[in-house]
Design a protein around this motif. Structure first.
Motif, mmCIF file in Angstrom:
data_model
loop_
_atom_site.group_PDB
_atom_site.id
_atom_site.type_symbol
_atom_site.label_atom_id
_atom_site.label_comp_id
_atom_site.label_asym_id
_atom_site.label_seq_id
_atom_site.Cartn_x
_atom_site.Cartn_y
_atom_site.Cartn_z
ATOM 1 N N PRO A 239 0.845 -1.200 0.000
ATOM 2 C CA PRO A 239 0.000 0.000 0.000
ATOM 3 C C PRO A 239 0.880 1.251 0.000
ATOM 4 N N PRO A 240 0.464 2.307 -0.687
ATOM 5 C CA PRO A 240 1.280 3.529 -0.744
ATOM 6 C C PRO A 240 1.698 4.045 0.635
ATOM 7 N N SER A 241 0.836 3.868 1.618
ATOM 8 C CA SER A 241 1.141 4.370 2.959
ATOM 9 C C SER A 241 2.302 3.638 3.607
ATOM 10 N N ALA A 242 2.623 2.433 3.124
ATOM 11 C CA ALA A 242 3.690 1.635 3.739
ATOM 12 C C ALA A 242 5.005 1.714 2.985
ATOM 13 N N ARG A 243 5.018 2.315 1.815
ATOM 14 C CA ARG A 243 6.199 2.229 0.961
ATOM 15 C C ARG A 243 7.409 2.970 1.549
ATOM 16 N N ARG A 245 8.079 3.565 4.684
ATOM 17 C CA ARG A 245 8.583 2.791 5.827
ATOM 18 C C ARG A 245 9.351 1.566 5.355
#
Length: 277
Positions: A239-243, A245
């Motif tokens: 997911p874009p939100s995890a990239r 990190r």
């Protein structure tokens, strides 16, 4: 497998196994009666009985003639298990003293599922910082317990899965093409990269019980390439939100795992980039 074969597999001789099973059918019995029942010469029967007594598998009633009674199977099997565990520990200690592991940068072929899975478990158990994976459902289910243990030790773990995303204490990214890949790929994929210093790539049979092809290597150069490629694929499908990190925790240059440090030396802080391979 019948009872005789099972005992032979556990270390009994064929005669010992037949004598013990005969005693289970009816006891107490004398050595002479056992020799008649089994069609064996009395000396071989008495030799087997002496060995069974030493193994703790028969009880002897002194008298004239002596008679024999079997120890219950559960007690015999428990004693065999304890003996095996003791001998295994002693053998492991002796073998560890002989083993002097050395990196040789070669590629080795693995031929059996047991060999692949034991190598995978050993790699996971030996991880010190990072672990990346690409696992179809059969190998994932098998290795999930040791992956959870590694995560509990503080190992950074991330990888691709091809079923519903499992709830795990580490990053599992479901491949967006999971259904297509599982239908068309010629087997169950297993890829592990540990600390960017060793890797295992295996194509198992679809049910995970056989090996079509499997290789392992501790080549730091090749392991770094595997790490870089697998990390990029995990980040691409996350997911874009995890990239961001995942870029910090798993990209080759951004996280500088042990294998990279050994290959090129520890990079300076100014050379690290979160969006590098």
């Amino acid at each position: 497998m019948d009872a005789d074969e099972g005992l032979v597999a556990l270390g009994f001789t064929e005669v010992e196994a037949r004598v013990y099973c005969e005693l289970l059918k009816g006891s107490p019995a004398t050595g002479y009666r056992l020799a008649q029942a089994l069609g064996k010469a009395p000396p071989s029967i008495y030799q087997a009985l002496a060995s069974l007594e030493h193994k703790g598998a028969v009880l002897v009633e002194e008298g004239e003639p002596r008679s024999f009674r079997p120890v219950p199977p559960d007690e015999v099997l428990a004693a065999l298990q304890r003996g095996f565990e003791t001998r295994s520990r002693e053998a492991a200690d002796a073998l560890r003293k002989l083993h002097a592991p050395a990196q040789d940068d070669r590629i080795y072929h693995l031929k059996s599922t047991a060999q692949v899975m034991e190598r995978a478990r050993a790699m996971i158990a030996g991880a010190t910082e990072q672990l990346l994976f690409d696992l179809f459902p059969p190998p994932f289910d098998t290795l999930a317990p040791v992956l959870i243990q590694a995560s509990a030790r503080g190992i950074s773990i991330a990888g691709l899965v091809y079923d519903d995303t499992p709830k795990m204490p580490f990053d599992c990214v479901r491949s967006p093409d999971a259904a297509f890949v599982r239908e068309r790929w010629p087997g169950a994929q297993l890829t592990l990269v540990v600390d960017a210093r060793e890797f295992l790539v295996a194509l198992l049979t679809p049910d995970g019980t056989g090996v079509k092809q499997a290789i392992w290597s501790d080549s730091g150069y090749l392991a770094c390439l595997q790490h870089s490629g697998l990390s990029a694929e995990v980040r691409l499908n996350a997911p874009p939100s995890a990239r961001a990190r995942l870029a910090r925790s798993s990209s080759l240059i951004g996280s500088s795992p042990p294998g990279l440090r050994l290959l090129v030396g520890k990079p300076s802080s100014s050379s690290k980039r979160g969006d590098t391979p």
